[in-house]
Design a protein around this motif. Structure first.
Motif, PDB file in Angstrom:
ATOM      1  N   MET A 167       0.833  -1.202   0.000  1.00 46.80           N
ATOM      2  CA  MET A 167       0.000   0.000   0.000  1.00 46.80           C
ATOM      3  C   MET A 167       0.867   1.251   0.000  1.00 46.80           C
TER       4      MET A 167
ATOM      5  N   GLN B  14      -9.507  -7.626  -2.113  1.00 47.88           N
ATOM      6  CA  GLN B  14     -10.906  -7.197  -1.988  1.00 47.88           C
ATOM      7  C   GLN B  14     -11.021  -5.685  -2.027  1.00 47.88           C
ATOM      8  N   ALA B  15     -10.139  -5.002  -1.257  1.00 48.93           N
ATOM      9  CA  ALA B  15     -10.193  -3.540  -1.229  1.00 48.93           C
ATOM     10  C   ALA B  15      -9.910  -2.967  -2.606  1.00 48.93           C
ATOM     11  N   ALA B  16      -8.954  -3.581  -3.335  1.00 45.39           N
ATOM     12  CA  ALA B  16      -8.619  -3.068  -4.667  1.00 45.39           C
ATOM     13  C   ALA B  16      -9.812  -3.216  -5.612  1.00 45.39           C
ATOM     14  N   LEU B  18     -12.982  -3.340  -4.815  1.00 49.62           N
ATOM     15  CA  LEU B  18     -14.022  -2.379  -4.453  1.00 49.62           C
ATOM     16  C   LEU B  18     -13.676  -0.979  -4.913  1.00 49.62           C
ATOM     17  N   CYS B  19     -12.395  -0.596  -4.769  1.00 43.29           N
ATOM     18  CA  CYS B  19     -12.008   0.761  -5.190  1.00 43.29           C
ATOM     19  C   CYS B  19     -12.164   0.930  -6.696  1.00 43.29           C
ATOM     20  N   VAL B  20     -11.716  -0.072  -7.459  1.00 40.26           N
ATOM     21  CA  VAL B  20     -11.800   0.053  -8.916  1.00 40.26           C
ATOM     22  C   VAL B  20     -13.264   0.082  -9.355  1.00 40.26           C
ATOM     23  N   ASN B  21     -14.098  -0.723  -8.685  1.00 39.63           N
ATOM     24  CA  ASN B  21     -15.528  -0.646  -8.984  1.00 39.63           C
ATOM     25  C   ASN B  21     -16.078   0.733  -8.703  1.00 39.63           C
ATOM     26  N   ALA B  22     -15.640   1.330  -7.584  1.00 37.07           N
ATOM     27  CA  ALA B  22     -16.136   2.662  -7.234  1.00 37.07           C
ATOM     28  C   ALA B  22     -15.753   3.677  -8.294  1.00 37.07           C
ATOM     29  N   VAL B  23     -14.522   3.575  -8.818  1.00 40.25           N
ATOM     30  CA  VAL B  23     -14.119   4.524  -9.862  1.00 40.25           C
ATOM     31  C   VAL B  23     -14.885   4.253 -11.146  1.00 40.25           C
ATOM     32  N   VAL B  60      -8.957   9.074 -13.650  1.00 45.00           N
ATOM     33  CA  VAL B  60     -10.300   8.509 -13.546  1.00 45.00           C
ATOM     34  C   VAL B  60     -10.770   8.032 -14.918  1.00 45.00           C
TER      35      VAL B  60
END
Lengths: 282, 86
Positions: A167, B14-16, B18-23, B60
């Motif tokens: 990270m 998982q976090a990655a 979710l972040c890419v989905n959010a963008v 973005v």
């Protein structure tokens, strides 16, 4: 972009590592003839089979090497492990006491950086890798002295530290992209710089184990300040423009932004050092 | 004391995702143009290098363009795995 791999391998292969393959090949020949006995090798068919098998094996290895090189740049990685004992000793000394060192420039040889064993300012991956493994082992030791140890905790510590490292490298990459800094810092360089903090963490935890909590805080404070100064002096030459790197005050929003970026990267190291070790010392 | 201990590589993945989905769900017309982050508003000065806002807008837009199709595959795989294994 300065390349690290093309001119280092091939004819200059002996500059990175010593070539010991020829000695190994000569030893393999007579040994293979001695072991299976006379009857196997006098048969021409098995001779043919052995020759075919060895050529197949070398072909397979070539193919694996070529395909693996596409995903993980192995030739570039070799540069970062070309270290020797003197370099490691000097670099460890620099990491805990960077105040006397004068010249922080990385020396180049015909537009490619010199291998770490010839230049103490060049980043390497040996110290971060060994530091990471030692940190995991020392963390297990520290947990064991508090009767909190179990074997899976080693894996948890390792993956947790690895996640924080990934990270941090991603955050630094993102901020370098946003500030549009033209630098020749590669991802592996950033990985190396982020991995240097493990040395300070190990020193702190070991001091805390041997001498108690005040020693842990003192040595961690010393190592935090040392790594802060080390990072600032190293990154200053790579991120800032020429004039600002020499110490002259250069106005302008761009240079100010780059200065803030350097400071925040350097300030993140002590924070991580404390975050990853405070739960080990009670 | 177990705050930072439960980080695994799996949670990072998982976090990655979710972040890419959010963008990826930021719509160009309905949202980004309304807050001044649209494609047509990113043509800035040509002489100097672009500022942070322009770089973010470009980031973005590139993430949305590049990750549109792989996200379909990754999300489908995630949905199937979560349905099967909870």
């Amino acid at each position: 972009m300065r390349l690290r791999n093309s001119s280092m391998d091939g004819s200059d292969g002996s500059q990175l590592f010593e070539d010991t393959s020829r000695a190994g090949n000569q030893q393999a020949g007579p040994q293979a003839a001695g072991f299976p006995g006379q009857s196997l090798l006098s048969d021409p068919m098995s001779n043919l089979a052995m020759a075919y098998g060895s050529s197949l094996a070398s072909q397979g290895r070539e193919m694996v090497d070529k395909n693996l090189d596409r995903f993980i740049p192995i030739s570039k990685l070799k540069y970062y492990f070309a270290v020797d004992t003197v370099y490691v000793g000097k670099k460890l000394g620099l990491l805990v006491f960077p105040y006397m060192h004068e010249n922080w420039e990385v020396s180049y040889q015909q537009d490619t950086p010199v291998a770490p064993r010839f230049d103490v300012n060049a980043p390497d991956l040996y110290i971060p890798a060994m530091g990471f493994i030692t940190y995991v082992l020392v963390a297990g030791l520290a947990l064991g002295t508090q009767n909190r140890f179990s074997p899976e905790l080693l894996g948890v510590q390792a993956s947790s530290a690895l996640v924080w490292l990934i990270m941090e490298v991603l955050a630094v990459l993102l901020s370098l992209y946003l500030v549009t800094v033209n630098t020749d810092l590669t991802t592996i360089d950033l990985l190396a710089f982020s991995g240097y903090k493990y040395v300070g963490m190990i020193v702190g935890v070991v001091a805390g184990l041997l001498f108690g909590k005040p020693a842990y805080y003192l040595s961690l404070l010393w190592c935090c300040v040392a790594i802060f100064v080390f990072m600032i002096r190293t990154l200053r030459l790579k991120l800032l423009s020429e004039a600002a790197a020499e110490g002259r005050l250069v106005r302008g929003a761009r240079n100010q932004l780059r200065m803030y970026l350097t400071m925040s990267i350097a300030a993140a190291q002590p924070i991580f050092m404390y975050w990853l070790t405070y739960h080990l010392i009670r | 004391r177990r705050d930072n201990m439960a980080f695994t590589l799996y949670s990072l993945i998982q976090a990655a995702i979710l972040c890419v989905n959010a963008v990826a769900v930021l719509h160009e017309e309905r949202f980004l143009s309304k807050i001044g982050w649209g494609v047509d508003q990113s043509v800035g000065g040509f002489g100097d290098e672009p500022g942070i806002k322009v770089q973010l807008m470009n980031l973005v837009r590139s993430v949305r363009t590049v990750m549109r199709v792989p996200l379909i595959a990754v999300n489908s795989v995630c949905i199937v795995l979560l349905l099967l294994f909870g």
